[in-house]
Design a protein around this motif. Structure first.
Motif, PDB file in Angstrom:
ATOM      1  N   GLU A  80     -76.068  -1.819   4.598  1.00  0.00           N
ATOM      2  CA  GLU A  80     -75.174  -0.709   4.275  1.00  0.00           C
ATOM      3  C   GLU A  80     -73.792  -0.798   4.904  1.00  0.00           C
ATOM      4  OE1 GLU A  80     -77.725   1.199   7.637  1.00  0.00           O
ATOM      5  OE2 GLU A  80     -77.535  -0.725   6.583  1.00  0.00           O
ATOM      6  N   TYR A 593     -81.673   5.000   2.760  1.00  0.00           N
ATOM      7  CA  TYR A 593     -81.195   5.242   1.400  1.00  0.00           C
ATOM      8  C   TYR A 593     -81.803   6.470   0.726  1.00  0.00           C
ATOM      9  CZ  TYR A 593     -79.258   0.587   2.000  1.00  0.00           C
ATOM     10  OH  TYR A 593     -78.571  -0.502   2.466  1.00  0.00           O
ATOM     11  N   TYR A 601     -77.563   6.594  -2.146  1.00  0.00           N
ATOM     12  CA  TYR A 601     -76.599   6.375  -1.055  1.00  0.00           C
ATOM     13  C   TYR A 601     -75.244   6.073  -1.671  1.00  0.00           C
ATOM     14  CZ  TYR A 601     -75.136   4.883   3.645  1.00  0.00           C
ATOM     15  OH  TYR A 601     -74.529   4.780   4.869  1.00  0.00           O
ATOM     16  N   GLU A 613     -72.419   3.422  -5.436  1.00  0.00           N
ATOM     17  CA  GLU A 613     -73.623   4.196  -5.155  1.00  0.00           C
ATOM     18  C   GLU A 613     -74.815   3.408  -5.673  1.00  0.00           C
ATOM     19  OE1 GLU A 613     -73.950   7.963  -7.049  1.00  0.00           O
ATOM     20  OE2 GLU A 613     -73.323   7.250  -9.015  1.00  0.00           O
TER      21      GLU A 613
END
Length: 649
Positions: A80, A593, A601, A613
């Protein structure tokens, strides 16, 4: 000076239909394992005669194994905090242009069905290691002395170490895989081979590494060779992952039965190994783990500032300094090669060897040797860097529409003072608006260049006032970058000229001592909760960021100390290829997530604009397929005995 020999190639003559064979190539480099004389298509009656032949073959095994690992930073795009720009892919990996990873844009979703080529070439490296082991073992009977025999046994041990590393990758990604520890001489030997249960492979790897540890020296005598700490650290890491799979479970691998008793045993074995690496070999963090010095961020004129009739509100007063960068930055330059913190590395040859790393090309922008900025920090990483004053997280940054007012707004991503008094590793790792780095072109320095995301006001200017009150406008050309997140990397980007963007010679870190500190703390925490030693080790890693020690409430029970360990792993190991595998072994994809059916997310750039996203309304199957990779169907089409992993059936 670097040698400019023709890259030598030695190829085995055996092929495996289901396991693509890689070429064994020994490159050239100064004073190290890669500094080998050329050998070209030599037959057995001419090769495998001398100790130099054995070392040259080892160089080939290392070289091709390196291509499986030395660009693992791309894998951080599956987590991420790092984004791969566009359709970046690992196609140019050296002499033969093989795309080990496959063409893919490394998004943090849907990755489990890719990496067919990685699977194949892992087995190519395994077969090369086995081929070399067999032939060097045959040389032992004709060794001229006990000393030579010992040196040949060290070559065998290093090949087994590299083979264990490759198998660790295979089982971490695919679970059960065929285990081959012999030199395949006929296609018939493996045409119908089945997958070996992961528990059997684990035992074989630990047994091999037990043997390897006894055969390796305490310290490598030649650049590129391996030593006991590397083998012990790898054994510890395999034990740690084995403990995690048993503790947290791996339901997607339905042939595996977890055991909490086995998890505790493996955590203990991992802790013992990491403790040995820390205590028994005189290793230390780079520059003693001291933070060094750190220039502050840029400054802008406060709102309401008017000088000589010009409203300077929010305009740049002073650029972010680059003269004093933290020690952490210098850890990732080739000048740190050979430092004790680098426990397990892959050597690179640098200029004119065909064995250079491509870190500058992938991390820097066009202004730095016309690089391509394939790898960018996502904007959300900034909030992970804690305060050097409080030692805790800062108020979250706010993405704001570009304006001079936004440059003065509290906690604005566009206000350079929002980045003041933060973990020194932030300054060393990423650049934000008005930070500087050395520009380079045609292998020469072009002077400091200034970064500004999207360069929204055109040519960058600073406004300074001299002692007489005279206002001066200074004009700058901004850093040409292709980032879509708002930040760019400073980490891994050389600050000196002389090497092309693909000719770096940094020894890529597979395992660093700081990682060992954190893995020790993790294993110890699972067994006993926070202990004085583990807290001390985590604090040593924090200290290099000039952070205060953990507050008592951050390390007074197993859960919050785990969170502190995870935090350090995020910032300390950023863009080194660890994050996804941490999330997987801890079963935390849903935690990050949102889990099946959630809103997913979203990522935003520093202007507050949504850029990505993923995981929106994702079914359970999508998560399951991210916890274990698909056995390539192309391999299963060749061999009906290769079963498929549960989420991919």
């Amino acid at each position: 000076m670097y040698h400019s020999k023709k890259t030598p190639i030695m190829k085995t003559k055996y092929i495996i239909p289901m396991l693509m064979l890689a070429a064994m190539s020994a490159g050239s480099c100064r004073d190290g394992l890669l500094d080998q004389e050329p050998t070209d298509q030599l037959s057995k009656d001419k090769f495998w005669k001398t100790e130099d032949d054995a070392v040259s073959a080892l160089a080939g095994v290392m070289s091709d194994t390196r291509y499986l690992f030395h660009r693992d930073y791309y894998l951080d795009g599956m987590g991420e905090y790092v984004k791969m720009r566009g359709n970046s892919f690992l196609a140019n990996n050296g002499n033969n242009g093989r795309a080990y990873m496959g063409r893919w844009d490394y998004m943090p979703w849907g990755f489990g069905g890719w990496f067919e080529n990685m699977y194949k070439y892992c087995y190519g490296a395994v077969n090369e290691a086995n081929y070399t082991i067999e032939n060097v073992e045959n040389m032992l009977t004709s060794a001229s002395s006990d000393e030579q025999r010992k040196r040949l046994e060290t070559v065998i041990a290093e090949c087994k170490l590299l083979r264990a590393l490759v198998y660790f990758r295979l089982i971490t990604w695919w679970g059960d895989v065929p285990y081959i520890d012999w030199n395949v001489k006929s296609n018939d030997e493996v045409a119908n081979i089945s997958r070996t249960p992961i528990a059997e492979i684990y035992k074989k790897l630990i047994s091999d590494l037990d043997e390897v540890v006894t055969a390796l020296p305490d310290k490598a005598t030649t650049i590129g060779r391996y030593s006991k700490p590397a083998a012990i650290a790898l054994r510890g890491k395999i034990n740690l992952y084995w403990a995690c799979w048993n503790h947290y479970g791996w339901p997607e691998l339905d042939t595996f039965t977890p055991s909490e008793a086995e998890a505790k045993r493996a955590y203990g074995a991992a802790r013992a190994d990491f403790g040995s690496v820390i205590d028994d070999f005189g290793l230390d963090l780079f520059r003693g783990g001291e933070p060094g010095e750190c220039d502050g961020p840029a400054e802008v004129w406060p709102a309401g500032t008017v000088i000589d009739g010009k409203d300077l509100s929010g305009r740049v007063k002073k650029l972010g300094g680059a003269a004093k960068l933290p020690n952490y930055y210098y850890l990732f330059l080739p000048t740190a090669n050979g430092d004790p913190e680098y426990v397990f590395t892959f050597q690179h040859g640098g200029t004119s060897t065909g064995q250079g790393e491509q870190l500058m090309r992938d991390f820097a922008g066009r202004t730095v040797q016309y690089s391509q900025s394939w790898v960018n920090p996502r904007a959300n990483i900034a909030d992970r860097y804690q305060s050097t004053v409080t030692g805790d997280f800062c108020t979250p940054l706010k993405g704001m529409t570009p304006s001079y007012a936004a440059r003065n707004a509290a906690n604005s991503t566009l206000n350079p003072q929002s980045y003041a008094d933060r973990d020194y590793r932030m300054k060393a790792s990423i650049m934000w608006d008005y930070e500087q780095c050395m520009g380079m072109m045609s292998l020469k320095e072009t002077g400091l260049t200034q970064y500004e995301y999207k360069n929204w006001e055109g040519a960058l200017s600073t406004f300074t006032v001299d002692d007489d009150g005279k206002l001066t406008e200074n004009h700058y050309t901004t850093y040409n970058i292709l980032s879509t997140t708002g930040y760019v990397f400073r980490k891994f980007v050389r600050n000196y000229a002389g090497q092309e963007r693909t000719d770096g010679d940094l020894n890529w870190p597979v395992i660093r001592l700081a990682d060992v500190f954190l893995m020790y703390a993790e294993a110890d925490n699972e067994l006993q909760g926070p202990t004085t030693r583990s807290i001390e080790l985590v604090n040593r890693v924090r200290h290099r960021g000039n952070l205060p020690a953990l507050a008592p409430e951050k390390c007074n029970n197993r859960d919050n100390f785990f969170e502190a360990i995870e935090q350090e792993r995020i910032v300390e190991l950023l863009a080194e290829g660890h994050r996804l595998w941490d999330l997987r072994r801890w079963r935390r994809l849903e935690h990050v997530y949102g889990g099946p059916g959630s809103n997913g997310y979203k990522w935003y750039d520093i202007f507050g604009a949504q850029e990505n996203e993923y995981w929106v309304n994702s079914p359970s199957l999508q998560y399951e397929q991210s916890y274990i990779f698909q056995i390539p169907e192309s391999e299963r089409n060749k061999n009906s005995n290769l079963t498929q992993n549960k989420p991919w059936r």
